[in-house]
Motif scaffolding. Structure first.
Motif, PDB file in Angstrom:
ATOM      1  N   TYR A 207       0.824  -1.212   0.000  1.00 39.90           N
ATOM      2  CA  TYR A 207       0.000   0.000   0.000  1.00 39.90           C
ATOM      3  C   TYR A 207       0.855   1.258   0.000  1.00 39.90           C
ATOM      4  O   TYR A 207       0.472   2.279  -0.593  1.00 39.90           O
ATOM      5  CB  TYR A 207      -0.978  -0.027   1.170  1.00 39.90           C
ATOM      6  CG  TYR A 207      -2.050  -1.064   0.960  1.00 39.90           C
ATOM      7  CD1 TYR A 207      -3.014  -0.894  -0.029  1.00 39.90           C
ATOM      8  CD2 TYR A 207      -2.071  -2.227   1.703  1.00 39.90           C
ATOM      9  CE1 TYR A 207      -3.981  -1.854  -0.267  1.00 39.90           C
ATOM     10  CE2 TYR A 207      -3.040  -3.198   1.481  1.00 39.90           C
ATOM     11  CZ  TYR A 207      -3.981  -3.012   0.496  1.00 39.90           C
ATOM     12  OH  TYR A 207      -4.936  -3.965   0.258  1.00 39.90           O
TER      13      TYR A 207
ATOM     14  N   HIS B   5      -2.894   1.922   5.074  1.00 39.53           N
ATOM     15  CA  HIS B   5      -4.074   1.178   4.600  1.00 39.53           C
ATOM     16  C   HIS B   5      -4.118  -0.188   5.275  1.00 39.53           C
ATOM     17  O   HIS B   5      -3.088  -0.799   5.538  1.00 39.53           O
ATOM     18  CB  HIS B   5      -3.971   1.015   3.084  1.00 39.53           C
ATOM     19  CG  HIS B   5      -5.233   0.615   2.397  1.00 39.53           C
ATOM     20  ND1 HIS B   5      -5.767  -0.651   2.490  1.00 39.53           N
ATOM     21  CD2 HIS B   5      -6.064   1.326   1.587  1.00 39.53           C
ATOM     22  CE1 HIS B   5      -6.859  -0.718   1.763  1.00 39.53           C
ATOM     23  NE2 HIS B   5      -7.087   0.466   1.210  1.00 39.53           N
TER      24      HIS B   5
ATOM     25  N   GLN C 115      -8.152  -4.754  -0.228  1.00 37.76           N
ATOM     26  CA  GLN C 115      -7.610  -4.096  -1.425  1.00 37.76           C
ATOM     27  C   GLN C 115      -8.743  -3.417  -2.208  1.00 37.76           C
ATOM     28  O   GLN C 115      -9.586  -4.068  -2.810  1.00 37.76           O
ATOM     29  CB  GLN C 115      -6.897  -5.120  -2.297  1.00 37.76           C
ATOM     30  CG  GLN C 115      -6.380  -4.600  -3.629  1.00 37.76           C
ATOM     31  CD  GLN C 115      -5.377  -3.480  -3.513  1.00 37.76           C
ATOM     32  OE1 GLN C 115      -5.751  -2.314  -3.449  1.00 37.76           O
ATOM     33  NE2 GLN C 115      -4.094  -3.830  -3.485  1.00 37.76           N
TER      34      GLN C 115
END
Length: 204
Positions: free
Chosen positions: A101, A109, A179
């Motif tokens: 991330y 994240h 994600q």
């Protein structure tokens, strides 16, 4: 039968005995899940599912119905017994992690790697080794003729499920992959669920 809800972007861990059935359910459809499995021994499990050892054992990229996922000690730990989804799953892509991330410009994240640690901690376990490569259920990663990998949006439908039989007493962790910067899950992130059935009846 017991059911464990896995909210979007988080993970949950369940303990199962050899012979139990573990059903991973895509509740709303289009959601990728990362499945990890560890032998249930002590507070810091060492033996775990290995994607590389599984590929070597079955001579394919992902098990067919009746074939087993094996550990890093080459022992069967889970067997694929039923799949009501389109059958598109992956064992090539590693779990998303903070470095992934950060590279995508989103430090901090949530990630499947962090989810794994949190889920194990919730049941009093820890894993200090490298994050095992997961069983990425409902994840579409076709391999092109030139060997290039594509990451396509999941095609699983609401209620689609993969059922695994535990071959060893183990801890199974399911992360509803957070994600949302790469469209591997369809639309917004959504929940998954784990149902477990004890081989002798209901498991509490």
């Amino acid at each position: 039968m017991s059911r464990t809800e896995v909210p979007p972007g988080t993970a949950r861990a369940v303990r199962v005995r050899a012979g139990d059935l573990v059903r991973v359910i895509d509740v709303e459809g289009g959601q990728v899940g990362d499945v990890f499995a560890f032998t249930d021994s002590g507070t810091e499990p060492a033996e775990h599912h290995s994607a590389a050892h599984t590929r070597a054992a079955i001579d394919r990229l992902f098990p067919a119905i009746g074939e087993s996922f094996v550990t890093d000690r080459r022992r069967p730990i889970l067997t694929l017994v039923e799949d009501t989804s389109p059958g598109e799953h992956d064992m090539l892509i590693p779990a998303c992690d903070p470095a992934r991330y950060a590279a995508l410009g989103a430090p901090g994240h949530r990630s499947c790697a962090a989810n794994l640690a949190e889920a194990l901690d919730e049941i009093g376990l820890s894993f200090t080794g490298a994050v095992p490569q997961p069983i990425n259920v409902f994840m579409r990663v076709p391999v092109g003729e030139d060997g290039r990998l594509s990451r396509l949006t999941a095609s699983s439908r609401p209620g689609d499920a993969v059922t695994l039989r535990a071959e060893l007493d183990c801890v199974v962790v399911l992360s509803a992959c957070p994600q949302d910067l790469v469209r591997i899950s369809a639309g917004r992130l959504s929940p998954l669920a784990i149902e477990t059935v004890h081989n002798g009846g209901t498991r509490s």
